[in-house]
Structure formats: structure tokens, C-alpha cells
Design a protein around this motif. Structure first.
Motif, PDB file in Angstrom:
ATOM      1  N   ASP A  62       0.841  -1.203   0.000  1.00  0.00           N
ATOM      2  CA  ASP A  62       0.000   0.000   0.000  1.00  0.00           C
ATOM      3  C   ASP A  62       0.876   1.253   0.000  1.00  0.00           C
ATOM      4  O   ASP A  62       0.898   2.037   0.962  1.00  0.00           O
ATOM      5  N   LEU A  63       1.599   1.449  -1.090  1.00  0.00           N
ATOM      6  CA  LEU A  63       2.553   2.546  -1.171  1.00  0.00           C
ATOM      7  C   LEU A  63       1.885   3.920  -1.077  1.00  0.00           C
ATOM      8  O   LEU A  63       2.497   4.879  -0.610  1.00  0.00           O
ATOM      9  N   GLU A  64       0.639   4.006  -1.496  1.00  0.00           N
ATOM     10  CA  GLU A  64      -0.048   5.298  -1.437  1.00  0.00           C
ATOM     11  C   GLU A  64      -0.515   5.636  -0.020  1.00  0.00           C
ATOM     12  O   GLU A  64      -0.221   6.705   0.513  1.00  0.00           O
ATOM     13  N   GLY A  65      -1.238   4.708   0.593  1.00  0.00           N
ATOM     14  CA  GLY A  65      -1.773   4.992   1.919  1.00  0.00           C
ATOM     15  C   GLY A  65      -0.875   4.545   3.054  1.00  0.00           C
ATOM     16  O   GLY A  65      -1.017   5.003   4.193  1.00  0.00           O
ATOM     17  N   ASN A  66       0.026   3.594   2.772  1.00  0.00           N
ATOM     18  CA  ASN A  66       0.965   3.076   3.765  1.00  0.00           C
ATOM     19  C   ASN A  66       0.250   2.537   5.012  1.00  0.00           C
ATOM     20  O   ASN A  66       0.723   2.692   6.144  1.00  0.00           O
ATOM     21  N   SER A  67      -0.912   1.914   4.798  1.00  0.00           N
ATOM     22  CA  SER A  67      -1.658   1.411   5.956  1.00  0.00           C
ATOM     23  C   SER A  67      -2.313   0.057   5.700  1.00  0.00           C
ATOM     24  O   SER A  67      -2.318  -0.800   6.584  1.00  0.00           O
ATOM     25  N   ALA A  68      -2.874  -0.152   4.492  1.00  0.00           N
ATOM     26  CA  ALA A  68      -3.607  -1.388   4.189  1.00  0.00           C
ATOM     27  C   ALA A  68      -2.665  -2.438   3.625  1.00  0.00           C
ATOM     28  O   ALA A  68      -2.820  -2.897   2.490  1.00  0.00           O
ATOM     29  N   ARG A  69      -1.675  -2.845   4.411  1.00  0.00           N
ATOM     30  CA  ARG A  69      -0.693  -3.827   3.949  1.00  0.00           C
ATOM     31  C   ARG A  69      -1.269  -5.238   4.078  1.00  0.00           C
ATOM     32  O   ARG A  69      -1.922  -5.563   5.069  1.00  0.00           O
ATOM     33  N   HIS A  70      -0.992  -6.079   3.094  1.00  0.00           N
ATOM     34  CA  HIS A  70      -1.489  -7.455   3.163  1.00  0.00           C
ATOM     35  C   HIS A  70      -0.678  -8.373   2.255  1.00  0.00           C
ATOM     36  O   HIS A  70       0.090  -7.923   1.409  1.00  0.00           O
ATOM     37  N   LEU A  71      -0.886  -9.656   2.451  1.00  0.00           N
ATOM     38  CA  LEU A  71      -0.256 -10.687   1.633  1.00  0.00           C
ATOM     39  C   LEU A  71      -1.281 -11.197   0.641  1.00  0.00           C
ATOM     40  O   LEU A  71      -2.370 -11.646   1.032  1.00  0.00           O
ATOM     41  N   GLN A  72      -0.964 -11.120  -0.654  1.00  0.00           N
ATOM     42  CA  GLN A  72      -1.903 -11.516  -1.703  1.00  0.00           C
ATOM     43  C   GLN A  72      -1.628 -12.948  -2.143  1.00  0.00           C
ATOM     44  O   GLN A  72      -0.473 -13.324  -2.380  1.00  0.00           O
ATOM     45  N   LEU A  73      -2.684 -13.757  -2.254  1.00  0.00           N
ATOM     46  CA  LEU A  73      -2.546 -15.143  -2.704  1.00  0.00           C
ATOM     47  C   LEU A  73      -2.787 -15.238  -4.205  1.00  0.00           C
ATOM     48  O   LEU A  73      -3.618 -14.510  -4.756  1.00  0.00           O
ATOM     49  N   ASN A  74      -2.077 -16.135  -4.862  1.00  0.00           N
ATOM     50  CA  ASN A  74      -2.277 -16.374  -6.294  1.00  0.00           C
ATOM     51  C   ASN A  74      -3.423 -17.367  -6.469  1.00  0.00           C
ATOM     52  O   ASN A  74      -3.238 -18.576  -6.345  1.00  0.00           O
ATOM     53  N   GLU A  75      -4.607 -16.856  -6.725  1.00  0.00           N
ATOM     54  CA  GLU A  75      -5.805 -17.688  -6.774  1.00  0.00           C
ATOM     55  C   GLU A  75      -5.801 -18.692  -7.925  1.00  0.00           C
ATOM     56  O   GLU A  75      -6.584 -19.643  -7.928  1.00  0.00           O
ATOM     57  N   LYS A  76      -4.893 -18.517  -8.901  1.00  0.00           N
ATOM     58  CA  LYS A  76      -4.848 -19.436 -10.043  1.00  0.00           C
ATOM     59  C   LYS A  76      -4.142 -20.751  -9.710  1.00  0.00           C
ATOM     60  O   LYS A  76      -4.221 -21.707 -10.471  1.00  0.00           O
ATOM     61  N   SER A  77      -3.446 -20.784  -8.595  1.00  0.00           N
ATOM     62  CA  SER A  77      -2.654 -21.967  -8.266  1.00  0.00           C
ATOM     63  C   SER A  77      -3.522 -23.110  -7.749  1.00  0.00           C
ATOM     64  O   SER A  77      -4.438 -22.906  -6.945  1.00  0.00           O
ATOM     65  N   LYS A  78      -3.170 -24.312  -8.158  1.00  0.00           N
ATOM     66  CA  LYS A  78      -3.859 -25.501  -7.675  1.00  0.00           C
ATOM     67  C   LYS A  78      -3.565 -25.734  -6.195  1.00  0.00           C
ATOM     68  O   LYS A  78      -4.293 -26.446  -5.504  1.00  0.00           O
ATOM     69  N   PHE A  79      -2.510 -25.131  -5.725  1.00  0.00           N
ATOM     70  CA  PHE A  79      -2.134 -25.247  -4.319  1.00  0.00           C
ATOM     71  C   PHE A  79      -3.276 -24.808  -3.404  1.00  0.00           C
ATOM     72  O   PHE A  79      -3.449 -25.336  -2.305  1.00  0.00           O
ATOM     73  N   PHE A  80      -4.065 -23.834  -3.857  1.00  0.00           N
ATOM     74  CA  PHE A  80      -5.134 -23.294  -3.030  1.00  0.00           C
ATOM     75  C   PHE A  80      -6.495 -23.903  -3.336  1.00  0.00           C
ATOM     76  O   PHE A  80      -7.524 -23.339  -2.964  1.00  0.00           O
ATOM     77  N   ASP A  81      -6.522 -25.045  -4.012  1.00  0.00           N
ATOM     78  CA  ASP A  81      -7.791 -25.713  -4.289  1.00  0.00           C
ATOM     79  C   ASP A  81      -8.593 -25.899  -3.006  1.00  0.00           C
ATOM     80  O   ASP A  81      -8.077 -26.345  -1.976  1.00  0.00           O
ATOM     81  N   ALA A  82      -9.846 -25.553  -3.071  1.00  0.00           N
ATOM     82  CA  ALA A  82     -10.791 -25.766  -1.961  1.00  0.00           C
ATOM     83  C   ALA A  82     -10.406 -25.020  -0.699  1.00  0.00           C
ATOM     84  O   ALA A  82     -10.813 -25.389   0.399  1.00  0.00           O
TER      85      ALA A  82
END
Length: 408
Positions: free
Chosen positions: A90-110
Motif C-alpha cells: 500500500d505505497l499510497e496509503g501506507n496502511s492497508a498492507r497485506h499478503l496476496q494469494l495467487n488464486e490461479k494456483s492448484k495449491f489453493f484448491d478448496a
């Protein structure tokens, strides 16, 4: 201890899969090998462990007579797994930091169905002291400590969180969740690279419990349905704990059939050698000594070799129940020489010597290094292996037709 040479990752993967699968002769349908449930592989950094894990995974997706659909069979954890998590600052607001998951991966099935939060938190509380929240619709994770929200965690803490999430997925897979019925193999490469020794031991013990459960897994009818496992690491302590935990017999649990290997590339490129370490999980230290001896004999000595020698001496002292290398030094030579060796190892093993930009030793230091190494090997009676004398492995069958793998 047998040593075999493999000219490519493909032939090496064929060997590992043969170790895990039961094979029969075509004519007599007679079992010709007893499969292992777990393979434990030690290898130095830059040997190719990550590429080996990906080749193993890809081999399971190739279209063959036994797998005409090219269906995946391996759930894996390696450097690519960690790349599925991208930090948003969150380079603009410097507050809403988070870790984004790659939803296309089969690793995250279900992932939405697994209800992993409680299991992840259970593991995470053993290693660190922050909390998290998963937004399943936005595929993101935020972190907090006490009343402070959207905190930025360190790379090490991030790696620990990702590892805890993976362990939680493994638990659901072993519970028989329908989304992971395709898994036949579990491949784990260097799960934690930045842990201190205490956390390394804790993580190794937790992982060993999962692997022992995978090896003894049964289906709903009580029929054996094990998930076969390959574990590889360059972390000496982590590897040793895994060997001890997997190798020991535990009351009320079946014995885990396993094999231990030292994976090596003698020339840093080209062929791979695979050496069975049997009941000697510390064999890799002896192999490292053999490499130092070869470097000393060739004259191609660099300043970082002092770091490697000191590390081996520290582990040798620890093996004999002592706290530092003074135990080894006192055993090597006269009091005067021991003092000289001590000064040399203290001074020359603490510099910032980059292995990617190595500095050649001066001739005086080369002679001193050879003297210390020679005395160390002689006094402690190390029998050094000939890592260059490996027997070539039998050629593997040509791979079947291959389709372009889906994005994972």
C-alpha cells in the motif's frame, strides 16, 4: 555405501520414484524391490534441489499408459510455493498492507472449504507471536499484533506463516478431503531457510509427525493408503532431526520405512551422484571434508574454505559433547600449534567472504589451511569417501508424451 551417477534430473527422478513405488518383473510378476515410505535427501545449496522437486512434480503429470490423462500426483512445497504469496505494501496509503494469494494456483484448491484458520493458528503460535485474518473472497491475508492491525511482518515471519498454511493443508489432505484425493506424493524441499536452531528443531519435529502420519495412512476401510514423501534440505540440524524422528520406533505406531541419501554434483554442474547414507545422517559433514581435501590437494583454495572447516570442527566438537572447537584444537597438535590454529580459524573464518565472489587464499594461508585440515582428518580418523568414483546408474526409459503443464 553405494554411489550412483545420474546424467540428468529425469533419470534421477526415475530412481526416486522407483524407490517409492513397488516394482514387479514383467514375466513372473514378482516384487523386485520393497518401496520406502519416506526419502530423506541432504544436499548443499546450489545442488539443484528445487529443480529436482519440480522435475519430480512434472514427471507425475506426463501422459503415460498408467496416466493417460496426465493427472498431477504430487503436492509440493519449495521456493515456487513461497512465490505464490505476494506482499502488497500500500505505497499510497501506507496502511492497508497485506499478503496476496495467487488464486490461479492448484495449491489453493478448496481453500474456502478447508477452514484452515484454527489449524494455521495452532502451528503459528508455536513459532511466533502475531495473529492473522484471511479474506477468502479477496484472496488476501492481513496481520496484527495486539491492537495494531495491518502490520508488516518480516520475510522470516512470512515464510513461517506460509509454512504453517502448508502444514494445515497437509492435515486436511491426510484427513481425506475430496479436493486432495489426487495426491500420491508429498515433496518438501527446504521448508524453512531462516529459522534459528530452536525453531528449526520445533518445525522439524512437527513435520516429522505429519510425515509419519502420511506413511501410515489408511483409507476408510482400514486398507493401507500411504502418501509417499520426499524431503530434501541443506540445513544440517534440520536434516539430522528429521532422520532421528523418522528413524526411531515409536510405541503404538508402525515403523516408517525410509531411505537416506546424500545428493551431490561433484563438478558443480552436469551429472548428479546419489549416495545412500544408511544410518549416518552426519555423512554430509564427512563429504564436505572430502571436498575440502580435494580443494587443498588441487591448490584451489579460497577464503570461504576456512568458514567451512570451522563449521565442521564445531559440529565435531558438539558430537563429542563440547561447546566449541577448542576441544578439536587441543587434540590436533602441540600447545603452540593449537594456539596458531585457533588464531587462524578465528581470524580467517569471520570475514565477509562471498562465495559468489570468492577470494583466493595467499600461499601462507594455503599452507596453514592444509596443516589444520591434515591434522584434523588424521587425529579424528575420518575415512573420507571418493565422491568421484560413483557407478553410473542404469539408463531410464524414455518419457512418455508430454503436454504443456497447466499454470500452478
Amino acid at each position: 555405501m553405494s554411489v550412483r551417477t545420474y546424467q540428468s534430473l529425469h533419470t534421477l527422478v526415475t530412481r526416486l520414484r522407483d524407490d517409492l513405488n513397488q516394482r514387479e518383473t514383467e514375466s513372473q510378476k514378482k516384487v523386485v524391490n520393497k518401496p520406502a515410505a519416506v526419502l530423506l535427501i541432504y544436499a548443499y545449496n546450489r545442488t539443484g534441489k528445487t529443480r529436482l522437486s519440480m522435475e519430480f512434480k512434472d514427471a507425475g503429470k506426463r501422459k503415460t499408459k498408467k496416466n493417460p490423462g496426465g493427472n498431477a500426483d504430487t503436492l509440493y512445497f519449495n521456493a515456487f510455493t513461497e512465490d505464490l504469496f505476494t506482499w502488497e505494501n500500500d505505497l499510497e496509503g501506507n496502511s492497508a498492507r497485506h499478503l496476496q494469494l495467487n488464486e490461479k494456483s492448484k495449491f489453493f484448491d478448496a481453500l474456502l472449504e478447508l477452514a484452515l484458520d484454527e489449524t494455521i493458528a495452532g502451528y503459528l503460535s508455536r513459532y511466533t507471536n502475531f495473529d492473522f485474518d484471511i479474506d477468502y473472497e479477496a484472496w488476501k491475508i492481513t496481520f496484527r499484533k495486539g491492537e495494531v492491525e495491518n502490520i508488516k511482518i518480516s520475510r522470516g515471519e512470512q515464510n513461517i506463516f506460509v509454512w504453517c498454511l502448508f502444514m494445515a493443508i497437509c492435515e486436511r489432505m491426510l484427513d481425506g478431503h475430496e479436493s486432495y484425493q489426487w495426491v500420491k506424493f508429498l515433496y518438501i524441499d527446504d521448508p524453512i531457510s531462516s529459522l534459528d536452531d530452536n525453531n528449526a528443531i520445533a518445525v522439524a519435529c512437527d513435520l516429522a509427525k505429519i510425515l509419519r502420519r502420511a506413511a501410515s495412512r489408511t483409507d476408510q476401510n482400514g486398507t493401507p493408503a500411504p502418501i509417499k514423501v520426499i524431503f530434501s534440505s541443506h540445513h544440517a540440524l534440520f536434516f539430522n532431526v528429521m532422520c532421528n524422528e523418522i528413524g526411531r520406533t515409536k510405541e503404538g505406531e508402525p515403523r516408517v520405512t525410509h531411505k537416506r541419501y546424500f545428493l551431490h554434483r561433484p563438478n558443480g554442474e552436469g551429472a548428479y551422484t546419489l549416495r545412500a547414507t544408511e544410518d549416518t545422517p552426519f555423512f554430509h559433514h564427512v563429504a564436505a571434508l572430502a571436498e575440502l581435501k580435494a580443494a587443498a590437494d588441487s591448490g584451489k583454495l579460497y577464503t570461504f574454505h576456512f568458514n567451512a572447516l570451522r563449521s565442521i570442527m564445531e559440529k565435531t566438537a558438539s558430537f563429542f559433547g563440547h561447546t566449541d572447537i577448542s576441544f578439536c584444537l587441543k587434540a590436533l597438535a602441540s600447545e603452540e600449534d593449537a594456539a596458531l590454529y585457533n588464531r587462524a580459524l578465528n581470524l580467517l573464518s569471520h570475514g565477509k567472504y562471498a562465495i559468489h565472489e570468492p577470494t583466493v587464499m595467499g600461499e601462507d594461508n594455503k599452507d596453514l589451511f592444509r596443516d589444520i585440515l591434515k591434522d584434523f582428518i588424521s587425529i579424528f580418523k575420518f575415512a573420507l569417501p571418493d565422491l568421484s568414483g560413483a557407478k553410473p546408474a542404469a539408463a531410464a526409459a524414455a518419457p512418455g508424451p508430454q503436454t504443456k503443464p497447466p499454470h500452478e
